[in-house]
Design an enzyme around this catalytic site. Structure first.
Site, mmCIF file in Angstrom:
data_model
loop_
_atom_site.group_PDB
_atom_site.id
_atom_site.type_symbol
_atom_site.label_atom_id
_atom_site.label_comp_id
_atom_site.label_asym_id
_atom_site.label_seq_id
_atom_site.Cartn_x
_atom_site.Cartn_y
_atom_site.Cartn_z
ATOM 1 N N ASP A 1 -36.196 71.256 -8.006
ATOM 2 C CA ASP A 1 -37.095 71.058 -9.039
ATOM 3 C C ASP A 1 -35.902 71.049 -10.404
ATOM 4 O O ASP A 1 -36.195 71.431 -11.463
ATOM 5 C CB ASP A 1 -37.801 72.343 -9.490
ATOM 6 C CG ASP A 1 -39.003 71.932 -10.723
ATOM 7 O OD1 ASP A 1 -39.202 70.726 -11.052
ATOM 8 O OD2 ASP A 1 -39.466 72.676 -11.333
ATOM 9 N N ILE A 2 -35.148 69.810 -10.114
ATOM 10 C CA ILE A 2 -34.297 69.537 -11.265
ATOM 11 C C ILE A 2 -34.884 68.502 -12.159
ATOM 12 O O ILE A 2 -35.246 67.522 -11.904
ATOM 13 C CB ILE A 2 -33.175 68.661 -10.406
ATOM 14 C CG1 ILE A 2 -32.402 69.579 -9.524
ATOM 15 C CG2 ILE A 2 -32.142 68.176 -11.416
ATOM 16 C CD1 ILE A 2 -31.727 70.849 -10.318
#
Length: 289
Positions: free
Chosen positions: A195-196
């Site tokens: 979840d960058i």
């Protein structure tokens, strides 16, 4: 100094009992979509981040521990973990998206994260992205894993709860049947943060100081690189540096990235707003689904 209203007295008592030092002030932090997130100032001059509420907090602590064991990512230390309370080291950082020097650092960190070969896709246990479950059964091939346990899982869960309508689900299922001809297998399964984006990258002085809120699994690095393109987290400087360290296969940007965008868009449909279905439909139009 009196407690601010953001810190419930019962929570203050619990933090004091856990850490052995009394909270004196608290301030809400961004990112509290699943649980309350507070910066808590302590009587001894220290500062922690408290996440409190009904959420996958034990799982979050476990994922941070896995990243700490298996990577060199800068991560906040876990000070206490329970089902309804997670206390983390507070990491000083600057507001806004990462500047160029921090993007270069992020590229180096992520290329290093993705470099080791893992034995299979998935993970030892299921994880979450935010509060939404991510199944991680072991798999030897990436494309079926992405199809069944990312794209179709998220679409069908959304349909079951009423956030994904029947026509959109049908079209996603049509595309899912074509993925063997549209996606490619990576060189090896890679550990992904999962979840960058800007809100999960803390930076200061031109460096990434912490990566937070993981949604880990082993998958294709292209999936990881797709997330920050959704909201413009990184400029070309990041992608050029990453490609110097871990060259991208031809076709990522124009052919495969739009398909991988479907997953975070479905997360946003379920989490935030059904309006995110419109870019999903545009992607489906592009692939004739």
């Amino acid at each position: 100094m009196p407690l601010l209203t953001a810190l419930d007295p019962l929570l203050a008592d619990r933090i004091a009992a856990t850490l052995g030092v009394r909270p004196v002030a608290a301030e809400p932090l961004p990112g509290g979509s699943t649980v309350a997130v507070l910066r808590v100032d302590l009587a001894d001059g220290g500062r922690v981040v408290a996440k409190a509420g009904a959420g996958p907090l034990l799982l979050e602590a476990w994922m941070l521990g896995e990243l700490a064991r298996h990577s060199a990512l800068p991560l906040p230390a876990v000070l206490h973990a329970a089902e309804d309370l997670l206390l983390l080291e507070h990491v000083e950082h600057e507001p806004g998206p990462p500047p160029a020097s921090a993007q270069l650092h992020a590229a180096e960190l992520l290329a290093a994260l993705h470099a080791p070969a893992w034995p299979r896709f998935g993970y030892d246990r299921d994880t979450t992205i935010g509060k939404l479950p991510q199944p991680n059964p072991p798999a030897d091939r990436w494309v079926p894993f992405f199809r069944d346990h990312r794209l179709l899982h998220m679409a069908r869960a959304g349909h079951a709860e009423g956030t994904v309508d029947a026509d959109l689900l049908r079209r996603l299922e049509v595309l899912a049947g074509q993925l063997d001809g549209l996606l490619s297998e990576p060189r090896h399964p890679a550990l992904l943060h999962g979840d960058i984006w800007t809100g999960n990258l803390l930076h200061r002085g031109g460096r990434i100081t912490a990566v937070i809120d993981p949604a880990i699994s082993c998958g294709h690095p292209e999936m990881e690189l797709t997330y920050p393109t959704l909201f413009g987290t990184f400029d070309d400087i990041f992608f050029r540096r990453y490609a110097e360290l871990a060259p991208l296969d031809p076709g990522f940007w124009n052919d495969r990235r739009p398909i991988y965008l479907l997953y975070p868009l479905l997360v946003h449909v379920r989490y935030w707003d059904p309006a995110y279905a419109e870019p999903i439909r545009r992607i489906l139009d592009r692939y004739g689904a």
